[in-house]
Write a protein that holds these residues in place. Structure first.
Motif, PDB file in Angstrom:
ATOM      1  N   PRO A  38       0.820  -1.220   0.000  1.00 36.88           N
ATOM      2  CA  PRO A  38       0.000   0.000   0.000  1.00 36.88           C
ATOM      3  C   PRO A  38       0.850   1.265   0.000  1.00 36.88           C
ATOM      4  O   PRO A  38       1.897   1.332   0.645  1.00 36.88           O
ATOM      5  CB  PRO A  38      -0.808  -0.124   1.301  1.00 36.88           C
ATOM      6  CG  PRO A  38      -0.832  -1.582   1.606  1.00 36.88           C
ATOM      7  CD  PRO A  38       0.485  -2.104   1.123  1.00 36.88           C
ATOM      8  N   SER A  47      -3.671   3.028  -0.697  1.00 39.28           N
ATOM      9  CA  SER A  47      -4.203   2.045  -1.638  1.00 39.28           C
ATOM     10  C   SER A  47      -3.120   1.044  -2.003  1.00 39.28           C
ATOM     11  O   SER A  47      -1.986   1.430  -2.291  1.00 39.28           O
ATOM     12  CB  SER A  47      -4.742   2.719  -2.900  1.00 39.28           C
ATOM     13  OG  SER A  47      -5.523   1.812  -3.659  1.00 39.28           O
ATOM     14  N   ILE A  49      -2.229  -1.077  -4.870  1.00 39.39           N
ATOM     15  CA  ILE A  49      -2.578  -1.094  -6.280  1.00 39.39           C
ATOM     16  C   ILE A  49      -2.410  -2.510  -6.818  1.00 39.39           C
ATOM     17  O   ILE A  49      -1.342  -3.113  -6.706  1.00 39.39           O
ATOM     18  CB  ILE A  49      -1.703  -0.112  -7.081  1.00 39.39           C
ATOM     19  CG1 ILE A  49      -1.687   1.275  -6.408  1.00 39.39           C
ATOM     20  CG2 ILE A  49      -2.177  -0.024  -8.522  1.00 39.39           C
ATOM     21  CD1 ILE A  49      -3.041   1.907  -6.241  1.00 39.39           C
ATOM     22  N   ASN A  65      -7.787  -2.455  -6.907  1.00 43.20           N
ATOM     23  CA  ASN A  65      -7.195  -1.626  -5.854  1.00 43.20           C
ATOM     24  C   ASN A  65      -7.911  -1.850  -4.526  1.00 43.20           C
ATOM     25  O   ASN A  65      -9.144  -1.798  -4.455  1.00 43.20           O
ATOM     26  CB  ASN A  65      -7.253  -0.150  -6.254  1.00 43.20           C
ATOM     27  CG  ASN A  65      -6.395   0.131  -7.473  1.00 43.20           C
ATOM     28  OD1 ASN A  65      -5.479  -0.637  -7.779  1.00 43.20           O
ATOM     29  ND2 ASN A  65      -6.689   1.211  -8.174  1.00 43.20           N
ATOM     30  N   LEU A  66      -7.120  -2.109  -3.496  1.00 42.34           N
ATOM     31  CA  LEU A  66      -7.628  -2.297  -2.139  1.00 42.34           C
ATOM     32  C   LEU A  66      -7.195  -1.084  -1.328  1.00 42.34           C
ATOM     33  O   LEU A  66      -6.007  -0.910  -1.053  1.00 42.34           O
ATOM     34  CB  LEU A  66      -7.064  -3.588  -1.535  1.00 42.34           C
ATOM     35  CG  LEU A  66      -7.283  -4.866  -2.360  1.00 42.34           C
ATOM     36  CD1 LEU A  66      -6.618  -6.062  -1.686  1.00 42.34           C
ATOM     37  CD2 LEU A  66      -8.772  -5.129  -2.573  1.00 42.34           C
ATOM     38  N   SER A  67      -8.150  -0.239  -0.978  1.00 38.00           N
ATOM     39  CA  SER A  67      -7.842   1.046  -0.365  1.00 38.00           C
ATOM     40  C   SER A  67      -8.312   1.088   1.081  1.00 38.00           C
ATOM     41  O   SER A  67      -9.176   0.306   1.484  1.00 38.00           O
ATOM     42  CB  SER A  67      -8.501   2.186  -1.157  1.00 38.00           C
ATOM     43  OG  SER A  67      -8.077   2.175  -2.513  1.00 38.00           O
ATOM     44  N   ASN A  79     -13.053  -2.300  -0.433  1.00 33.85           N
ATOM     45  CA  ASN A  79     -12.922  -3.589  -1.117  1.00 33.85           C
ATOM     46  C   ASN A  79     -12.482  -4.677  -0.159  1.00 33.85           C
ATOM     47  O   ASN A  79     -11.461  -4.554   0.524  1.00 33.85           O
ATOM     48  CB  ASN A  79     -12.009  -3.549  -2.338  1.00 33.85           C
ATOM     49  CG  ASN A  79     -12.775  -3.083  -3.561  1.00 33.85           C
ATOM     50  OD1 ASN A  79     -13.981  -3.300  -3.659  1.00 33.85           O
ATOM     51  ND2 ASN A  79     -12.082  -2.438  -4.467  1.00 33.85           N
ATOM     52  N   ILE A 207     -12.701   7.545  -4.379  1.00 31.04           N
ATOM     53  CA  ILE A 207     -12.297   6.157  -4.608  1.00 31.04           C
ATOM     54  C   ILE A 207     -13.396   5.594  -5.502  1.00 31.04           C
ATOM     55  O   ILE A 207     -14.477   5.244  -5.062  1.00 31.04           O
ATOM     56  CB  ILE A 207     -12.140   5.406  -3.279  1.00 31.04           C
ATOM     57  CG1 ILE A 207     -11.119   6.144  -2.395  1.00 31.04           C
ATOM     58  CG2 ILE A 207     -11.695   3.969  -3.511  1.00 31.04           C
ATOM     59  CD1 ILE A 207     -11.047   5.655  -0.968  1.00 31.04           C
ATOM     60  N   ILE A 246      -8.875   7.507  -7.287  1.00 33.32           N
ATOM     61  CA  ILE A 246      -8.348   6.146  -7.191  1.00 33.32           C
ATOM     62  C   ILE A 246      -9.332   5.265  -7.948  1.00 33.32           C
ATOM     63  O   ILE A 246     -10.449   5.019  -7.482  1.00 33.32           O
ATOM     64  CB  ILE A 246      -8.220   5.668  -5.735  1.00 33.32           C
ATOM     65  CG1 ILE A 246      -7.283   6.584  -4.948  1.00 33.32           C
ATOM     66  CG2 ILE A 246      -7.695   4.228  -5.699  1.00 33.32           C
ATOM     67  CD1 ILE A 246      -7.152   6.216  -3.474  1.00 33.32           C
ATOM     68  N   HIS A 251      -3.184   2.909 -11.231  1.00 30.14           N
ATOM     69  CA  HIS A 251      -2.656   3.854 -10.260  1.00 30.14           C
ATOM     70  C   HIS A 251      -3.576   5.062 -10.056  1.00 30.14           C
ATOM     71  O   HIS A 251      -4.356   5.417 -10.941  1.00 30.14           O
ATOM     72  CB  HIS A 251      -1.267   4.322 -10.693  1.00 30.14           C
ATOM     73  CG  HIS A 251      -0.221   3.262 -10.557  1.00 30.14           C
ATOM     74  ND1 HIS A 251       0.049   2.357 -11.559  1.00 30.14           N
ATOM     75  CD2 HIS A 251       0.603   2.941  -9.524  1.00 30.14           C
ATOM     76  CE1 HIS A 251       1.002   1.529 -11.148  1.00 30.14           C
ATOM     77  NE2 HIS A 251       1.349   1.854  -9.924  1.00 30.14           N
ATOM     78  N   PRO A 252      -3.458   5.726  -8.908  1.00 28.37           N
ATOM     79  CA  PRO A 252      -4.203   6.965  -8.664  1.00 28.37           C
ATOM     80  C   PRO A 252      -3.901   7.993  -9.746  1.00 28.37           C
ATOM     81  O   PRO A 252      -2.773   8.092 -10.234  1.00 28.37           O
ATOM     82  CB  PRO A 252      -3.692   7.418  -7.288  1.00 28.37           C
ATOM     83  CG  PRO A 252      -3.214   6.168  -6.635  1.00 28.37           C
ATOM     84  CD  PRO A 252      -2.650   5.330  -7.739  1.00 28.37           C
TER      85      PRO A 252
END
Length: 318
Positions: A38, A47, A49, A65-67, A79, A207, A246, A251-252
């Motif tokens: 992260p 996040s 990615i 993406n796991l934020s 997520n 997000i 995001i 990527h952001p």
């Protein structure tokens, strides 16, 4: 621009410029089941990615993406992850950032990589929130989604069961936690049932989930309404006025970039399929309309012809 926001903009620029996505890049965080460690996108918003490739054993299904947001009085995770073990790996990383407990998990849709990790979070006693349509998809399709994950993930699927969210919303759900107010939104039809966006107005960050793509080609499902997706994106999603995005994958970035590869792509494909229909073209030839402009996107080979066929079937009856 204030000094903190300027610093955040610089950090975001470095993230997006220094790590171009490619589905050919191998796992970037081999000591974890996470594909990538992260990163702090702006202060307090992190996040992990995912790969821009399809889910595989090598990336452990971490291809989204796991934020998470550190609020000052708890952590909100966006997520659930693609498996029990992947969710645990994310939690392990959260614990290195803060000792605040995870208090809420939000599923951005009903797909496997958004909700199969719910089994881990539920075991920790964490509430899970999802849109009513995403919950319905989990209930109706969850066993099939789980079996598909077990097929590629093998031993890494250990511990994963189908657990629908225990909290639901329809249009808007406000979360006030610590120093942060976030709006959990369903802005309208887009990529799939129950698409959810998490908007944090005080930091101008969204997000976005799968309403927005830029580094990999977006997938069009059999039930996707591409015309409605464009309307949702160009209407209420754009009207949020986000500075930072995001996306669900990649990527952001910012609104200009996701617009370029989401609605611009959808409009281009619809225009070409429309011209094909006007010329009396059939489905067999529709698969091969010219999409070369988008060939640099990851998953182009897997998705381009499928997308063309599905838009043909959609537009044939418009």
């Amino acid at each position: 621009m204030t000094r903190p926001m300027a610093a955040a903009a610089l950090a975001l620029s470095l993230v997006t410029q220094g790590a171009a996505a490619s589905e050919d890049i191998a796992d970037q965080y081999p000591q974890s089941e996470l594909y990538e460690k992260p990163v702090e996108v702006i202060p307090h918003v992190f996040s992990a990615i995912g790969a821009t490739a399809p889910p595989t054993y090598e990336n452990s299904g971490h291809n989204n993406n796991l934020s998470f947001v550190v609020t000052g009085d708890g952590v909100v995770v966006i997520n659930g992850g693609a498996s029990y073990r992947l969710a645990k790996a994310l939690h392990d990383e959260i614990k290195t950032v803060t000792d605040q407990p995870v208090k809420l998990v939000i599923n951005e849709n009903g797909q496997g990589h958004a909700m199969l990790g719910n089994s881990y979070w539920a075991e920790q006693g964490v509430d899970i929130l999802a849109h009513v349509d995403a919950i319905h998809e989990t209930q109706e399709e969850g066993d099939f989604i789980l079996q598909r994950m077990q097929g590629y993930n093998r031993d890494k699927a250990e511990g994963t069961t189908v657990v629908p969210a225990n909290l639901s919303f329809e249009d808007r759900h406000v979360v006030e936690m610590g120093d942060v107010t976030m709006e959990v939104l369903h802005l309208g039809p887009a990529h799939g049932p129950g698409d959810t966006q998490v908007w944090i107005p005080q930091w101008e960050i969204v997000i976005a989930g799968d309403i927005a793509f830029h580094e990999r080609m977006l997938p069009i499902f059999p039930a996707t309404d591409t015309d409605a997706w464009i309307e949702t994106f160009e209407g209420p999603f754009t009207e949020l006025g986000a500075t930072y995005v995001i996306p669900g994958h990649g990527h952001p970035t910012n609104m200009a970039q996701v617009r370029r590869y989401t609605t611009a792509y959808l409009k281009d494909l619809r225009a070409k399929i429309g011209a094909h229909l006007d010329a009396g073209g059939d489905l067999a030839d529709a698969y091969y309309v010219d999409q070369s402009e988008w060939a640099h996107l990851d998953t182009f080979e897997e998705l381009a012809t499928k997308n063309a066929g599905r838009v043909y079937e959609e537009m044939e009856w418009e």
